[in-house]
Design an enzyme around this catalytic site. Structure first.
Site, mmCIF file in Angstrom:
data_model
loop_
_atom_site.group_PDB
_atom_site.id
_atom_site.type_symbol
_atom_site.label_atom_id
_atom_site.label_comp_id
_atom_site.label_asym_id
_atom_site.label_seq_id
_atom_site.Cartn_x
_atom_site.Cartn_y
_atom_site.Cartn_z
ATOM 1 N N GLU A 85 61.210 29.393 23.889
ATOM 2 C CA GLU A 85 61.079 29.809 25.288
ATOM 3 C C GLU A 85 59.749 29.334 25.882
ATOM 4 O OE1 GLU A 85 64.020 33.635 25.811
ATOM 5 O OE2 GLU A 85 61.922 34.074 25.370
ATOM 6 N N ASP A 115 65.604 39.117 17.372
ATOM 7 C CA ASP A 115 64.133 39.180 17.415
ATOM 8 C C ASP A 115 63.604 40.131 16.344
ATOM 9 O OD1 ASP A 115 64.067 37.393 19.509
ATOM 10 O OD2 ASP A 115 64.048 38.942 21.050
#
Ligand code: ADP
Length: 306
Positions: A140, A247
């Site tokens: 990201e 995550d």
């Protein structure tokens, strides 16, 4: 000494619960909504910190209220934020998330300041990245920054290639543990992947990383380590919101590897963290603690190799 240096995104998340996701062009009336810290980088840093790691975050936020509050919430989690830069131009990254009644999510991210993490910034964190036991990245932030972090990492370099995209071979060659989910695996290899069997044969075709760990949601995880391939069944749990499961898994895996656990045991432990993260709503808020993981393992045992 830093156990885990996470180099990645920091976002403000806005989450709306809904019976079902809207079709393109459609508006649906949702249920309750939540707002708070997100971004794969920050989520993984929070997971690693709650699981007992000494964690440093390398990233970028805007010069705005979201940025200030995200930095202080990372600090409250015990994370070193001295490598989080405040960008004078771009706003803090923002993610719009919807979660339906089947606990599936859709996410649109506007990266803002995250897209301005550059090679120069990574080089200012040279000492941290060289000394951390594990450096953990996602996609990201710009891939040039990820490649620079990989080049500076002297410990174990883990890459969660999310969101999925093709990866340059020079980057793959520097990865010790690659951690894609099914979608990301398909993007990396260009091969159709639908189940554990096809995932195993695709993962075997990736050249470069020391090991590939494929997460399969409620189907568990695969580990390809050299010539050996393993499937590990998911912990039995009742999922409410799958946001943040991957995550939690990545942050947990990084802490376990930093602590010297062998790969398979580290994956089994991380799978419990991933599963527990699905039992409550949100990403960072639902990251489990070491105690929760240990209680689950004491009661249910480690996820089984199949
Ligand atoms: P991502 O969020 O990146 O798609 P996954 O959904 O594959 O990642 O989740 C990561 C790990 O979390 C899985 O390998 C699994 O161990 C655990 N997990 C996720 N969803 C569930 C579930 N519904 N039940 C049990 N474990 C789960």
């Amino acid at each position: 000494m830093t156990d885990v240096a996470v180099v990645g995104s920091i976002n403000h998340d806005l989450t709306i619960m809904t019976e079902r996701h809207p079709l393109p062009g459609e508006t649906v009336l949702g249920l309750e909504h939540f707002s708070g810290g997100g971004g794969k980088g920050a989520n993984q840093a929070v997971a690693a910190a709650r699981l007992g790691g000494s964690v440093s975050m390398v990233g970028r936020v805007g010069d705005d209220d979201h940025g200030a509050s995200l930095r202080s919430s990372l600090t409250r989690e015990g994370i070193d934020t001295s490598h989080v830069v405040v960008d004078p131009v771009s706003p803090t990254g923002l993610a719009l998330i919807t979660v339906d009644s089947a606990a599936e999510n859709t996410i649109v991210v506007s990266p803002g300041a995250n897209s301005r993490v550059d090679v120069a910034q990574i080089e200012t964190s040279r000492h941290l990245l060289a000394s951390a036991r594990v450096v953990l990245c996602q996609l990201e932030i710009p891939i040039e920054a990820v490649a620079a972090a990989a080049g500076l990492a002297d410990g174990i370099f883990c890459l969660n290639p999310a969101p999925g995209r093709e990866l340059p071979q020079e980057l793959l060659d520097r990865v010790d543990v690659l951690i894609p989910n099914l979608t990301e695996l398909a993007r990396i290899t260009g091969l159709a992947v639908s189940d554990a069997r096809s995932a195993l044969s695709s993962a075997r075709q990736i050249e470069g990383p020391g090991a590939v760990v494929v997460t399969l949601g409620s189907e568990g995880a695969l580990v390809v380590d050299g010539d050996r391939g393993y499937h590990i069944a998911a912990p039995q749990i009742s999922a409410v919101d799958t946001t943040g499961a991957g995550d939690a898994f990545c942050g947990a895996l990084a802490v376990a590897l930093a602590g010297g656990q062998p790969l398979i045991e580290a994956v089994q432990w991380a799978m419990v963290a991933g599963a527990l993260a699905t039992t409550s709503i949100g990403a960072q808020t639902s990251m489990p603690t070491t105690e929760q993981v240990e209680v689950f393992i004491t009661t249910n045992g480690l996820p089984a190799l199949t």
